[in-house]
Design an enzyme around this catalytic site. Structure first.
Site, PDB file in Angstrom:
ATOM      1  N   GLU A  30       0.831  -1.211   0.000  1.00  0.00           N
ATOM      2  CA  GLU A  30       0.000   0.000   0.000  1.00  0.00           C
ATOM      3  C   GLU A  30       0.862   1.255   0.000  1.00  0.00           C
ATOM      4  OE1 GLU A  30      -4.073   1.933   1.569  1.00  0.00           O
ATOM      5  OE2 GLU A  30      -3.547  -0.100   2.175  1.00  0.00           O
ATOM      6  N   ARG A  72       5.260 -16.918  -0.846  1.00  0.00           N
ATOM      7  CA  ARG A  72       6.436 -17.578  -0.289  1.00  0.00           C
ATOM      8  C   ARG A  72       6.798 -16.928   1.039  1.00  0.00           C
ATOM      9  NH1 ARG A  72      10.052 -20.256  -3.054  1.00  0.00           N
ATOM     10  NH2 ARG A  72       9.358 -19.392  -5.029  1.00  0.00           N
ATOM     11  N   HIS A 106      -4.040   0.468 -14.309  1.00  0.00           N
ATOM     12  CA  HIS A 106      -5.085   1.350 -14.841  1.00  0.00           C
ATOM     13  C   HIS A 106      -4.922   2.733 -14.220  1.00  0.00           C
ATOM     14  CE1 HIS A 106      -9.035   2.939 -15.880  1.00  0.00           C
ATOM     15  NE2 HIS A 106      -9.257   3.168 -14.608  1.00  0.00           N
ATOM     16  N   LEU A 107      -4.870   3.760 -15.047  1.00  0.00           N
ATOM     17  CA  LEU A 107      -4.814   5.142 -14.574  1.00  0.00           C
ATOM     18  C   LEU A 107      -6.013   5.879 -15.163  1.00  0.00           C
ATOM     19  CD1 LEU A 107      -1.011   5.976 -14.988  1.00  0.00           C
ATOM     20  CD2 LEU A 107      -2.244   5.391 -12.885  1.00  0.00           C
ATOM     21  N   GLY A 108      -7.107   5.865 -14.429  1.00  0.00           N
ATOM     22  CA  GLY A 108      -8.322   6.511 -14.897  1.00  0.00           C
ATOM     23  C   GLY A 108      -8.536   7.873 -14.272  1.00  0.00           C
TER      24      GLY A 108
END
Length: 150
Positions: A64, A93, A108-110
Protein backbone atom coordinates in the site's frame (compact mmCIF):
# COMPACT_ATOMS: atom_id res chain seq x y z
CA UNK A 1 6.85 8.12 -21.58
CA UNK A 2 6.80 8.76 -17.82
CA UNK A 3 3.47 8.61 -15.99
CA UNK A 4 4.65 10.90 -13.18
CA UNK A 5 3.35 14.46 -12.79
CA UNK A 6 6.86 15.64 -11.84
CA UNK A 7 10.25 13.89 -11.77
CA UNK A 8 10.44 11.37 -8.92
CA UNK A 9 12.56 12.65 -6.02
CA UNK A 10 13.40 9.65 -3.81
CA UNK A 11 14.69 11.85 -0.97
CA UNK A 12 11.37 13.71 -0.93
CA UNK A 13 9.41 10.45 -0.96
CA UNK A 14 11.48 9.04 1.89
CA UNK A 15 10.85 12.30 3.77
CA UNK A 16 7.10 11.61 3.60
CA UNK A 17 7.72 8.63 5.91
CA UNK A 18 8.95 10.63 8.90
CA UNK A 19 6.83 9.94 11.95
CA UNK A 20 4.71 7.27 10.20
CA UNK A 21 4.36 3.50 10.11
CA UNK A 22 6.71 3.50 7.12
CA UNK A 23 9.49 4.94 9.27
CA UNK A 24 8.76 2.41 12.03
CA UNK A 25 9.03 -0.49 9.56
CA UNK A 26 12.05 1.09 7.80
CA UNK A 27 10.35 1.14 4.40
CA UNK A 28 12.55 3.01 1.94
CA UNK A 29 11.95 4.16 -1.62
CA UNK A 30 14.95 3.07 -3.66
CA UNK A 31 14.17 3.56 -7.32
CA UNK A 32 11.79 4.54 -10.07
CA UNK A 33 11.41 4.31 -13.82
CA UNK A 34 8.98 5.77 -16.31
CA UNK A 35 6.14 3.61 -14.98
CA UNK A 36 7.29 1.96 -11.75
CA UNK A 37 8.22 2.79 -8.16
CA UNK A 38 10.36 0.52 -5.97
CA UNK A 39 10.95 0.24 -2.24
CA UNK A 40 12.39 -2.09 0.36
CA UNK A 41 11.52 -3.31 3.82
CA UNK A 42 13.62 -5.42 6.20
CA UNK A 43 12.36 -8.75 7.47
CA UNK A 44 13.18 -8.50 11.17
CA UNK A 45 11.51 -8.29 14.60
CA UNK A 46 9.37 -5.35 13.40
CA UNK A 47 7.91 -7.19 10.41
CA UNK A 48 7.86 -10.85 11.47
CA UNK A 49 5.01 -12.86 12.93
CA UNK A 50 5.54 -15.21 15.94
CA UNK A 51 6.87 -18.07 13.78
CA UNK A 52 9.67 -15.86 12.44
CA UNK A 53 8.18 -15.36 8.98
CA UNK A 54 7.41 -12.07 7.26
CA UNK A 55 3.97 -11.03 8.55
CA UNK A 56 1.39 -10.82 5.76
CA UNK A 57 0.19 -7.51 7.16
CA UNK A 58 3.69 -6.07 6.81
CA UNK A 59 3.70 -7.12 3.15
CA UNK A 60 0.38 -5.30 2.72
CA UNK A 61 1.82 -2.18 4.37
CA UNK A 62 4.73 -2.22 1.91
CA UNK A 63 2.37 -2.80 -1.02
CA UNK A 64 0.00 0.00 0.00
CA UNK A 65 2.88 2.36 0.67
CA UNK A 66 4.32 1.83 -2.80
CA UNK A 67 1.01 1.86 -4.65
CA UNK A 68 -0.51 4.85 -2.89
CA UNK A 69 2.70 6.86 -3.15
CA UNK A 70 2.95 6.03 -6.84
CA UNK A 71 -0.69 7.07 -7.31
CA UNK A 72 0.01 10.45 -5.71
CA UNK A 73 3.00 10.95 -8.00
CA UNK A 74 0.71 10.83 -11.03
CA UNK A 75 -1.46 13.68 -9.71
CA UNK A 76 -1.24 17.40 -9.05
CA UNK A 77 -1.73 17.07 -5.27
CA UNK A 78 -2.85 20.70 -5.01
CA UNK A 79 -5.93 19.63 -7.00
CA UNK A 80 -6.33 15.87 -6.51
CA UNK A 81 -5.24 13.13 -4.13
CA UNK A 82 -5.58 9.36 -4.24
CA UNK A 83 -7.10 7.39 -1.38
CA UNK A 84 -7.24 3.65 -0.97
CA UNK A 85 -10.44 1.79 -1.84
CA UNK A 86 -9.33 -1.83 -1.80
CA UNK A 87 -6.20 -3.93 -1.43
CA UNK A 88 -5.65 -7.64 -1.74
CA UNK A 89 -2.55 -9.72 -1.34
CA UNK A 90 -1.59 -13.25 -2.26
CA UNK A 91 1.20 -14.47 0.01
CA UNK A 92 3.23 -16.80 -2.20
CA UNK A 93 6.44 -17.58 -0.29
CA UNK A 94 7.63 -17.24 3.30
CA UNK A 95 10.66 -15.13 4.17
CA UNK A 96 12.56 -15.32 7.47
CA UNK A 97 15.10 -12.53 7.12
CA UNK A 98 16.90 -10.11 4.86
CA UNK A 99 15.23 -7.50 2.73
CA UNK A 100 12.14 -7.67 0.56
CA UNK A 101 11.71 -5.39 -2.43
CA UNK A 102 8.40 -4.23 -3.82
CA UNK A 103 7.73 -2.76 -7.24
CA UNK A 104 4.49 -0.92 -8.03
CA UNK A 105 3.25 -0.61 -11.62
CA UNK A 106 0.01 0.94 -12.80
CA UNK A 107 -2.52 -1.44 -14.32
CA UNK A 108 -5.08 1.35 -14.84
CA UNK A 109 -4.81 5.14 -14.57
CA UNK A 110 -8.32 6.51 -14.90
CA UNK A 111 -9.93 9.84 -14.18
CA UNK A 112 -11.56 8.64 -10.92
CA UNK A 113 -9.77 5.37 -10.12
CA UNK A 114 -6.33 3.85 -10.38
CA UNK A 115 -5.33 0.20 -10.05
CA UNK A 116 -1.77 -0.72 -9.09
CA UNK A 117 -0.04 -4.10 -9.08
CA UNK A 118 2.70 -4.52 -6.50
CA UNK A 119 5.15 -7.44 -6.68
CA UNK A 120 7.19 -8.12 -3.56
CA UNK A 121 10.27 -10.29 -3.99
CA UNK A 122 12.97 -11.69 -1.70
CA UNK A 123 16.68 -11.06 -2.12
CA UNK A 124 16.91 -13.89 -4.66
CA UNK A 125 14.20 -12.32 -6.82
CA UNK A 126 11.61 -14.94 -5.85
CA UNK A 127 8.00 -13.78 -5.62
CA UNK A 128 6.88 -13.39 -2.00
CA UNK A 129 3.61 -11.49 -2.39
CA UNK A 130 1.47 -10.26 -5.25
CA UNK A 131 -0.87 -7.42 -4.37
CA UNK A 132 -3.41 -5.28 -6.18
CA UNK A 133 -4.39 -1.84 -4.87
CA UNK A 134 -7.37 0.20 -6.07
CA UNK A 135 -7.24 3.94 -5.44
CA UNK A 136 -9.96 6.56 -5.72
CA UNK A 137 -8.91 9.90 -7.22
CA UNK A 138 -10.66 12.70 -5.33
CA UNK A 139 -10.47 16.47 -5.13
CA UNK A 140 -7.88 17.80 -2.69
CA UNK A 141 -9.52 19.82 0.05
CA UNK A 142 -7.43 22.80 1.03
CA UNK A 143 -4.47 21.93 -1.17
CA UNK A 144 -1.86 19.25 -0.64
CA UNK A 145 -1.80 17.39 2.69
CA UNK A 146 0.84 18.60 5.16
CA UNK A 147 3.94 16.51 4.48
CA UNK A 148 3.26 16.29 0.70
CA UNK A 149 3.81 20.02 0.21
CA UNK A 150 7.55 19.91 0.55
Amino acid sequence: MAIWKDPVDLDRLNGWSRGTMMETLDIRFIGSGDDWLRGTMPVDHRTQQPFGLLHGGASVVLAETLGSSAALLTLDVEKQVAVGLDINANHIRGVRGGLVTGTARAAHLGRTTQVWEIRIEDEEGKLVCLSRLTMAVVAARGGAPGNLRS
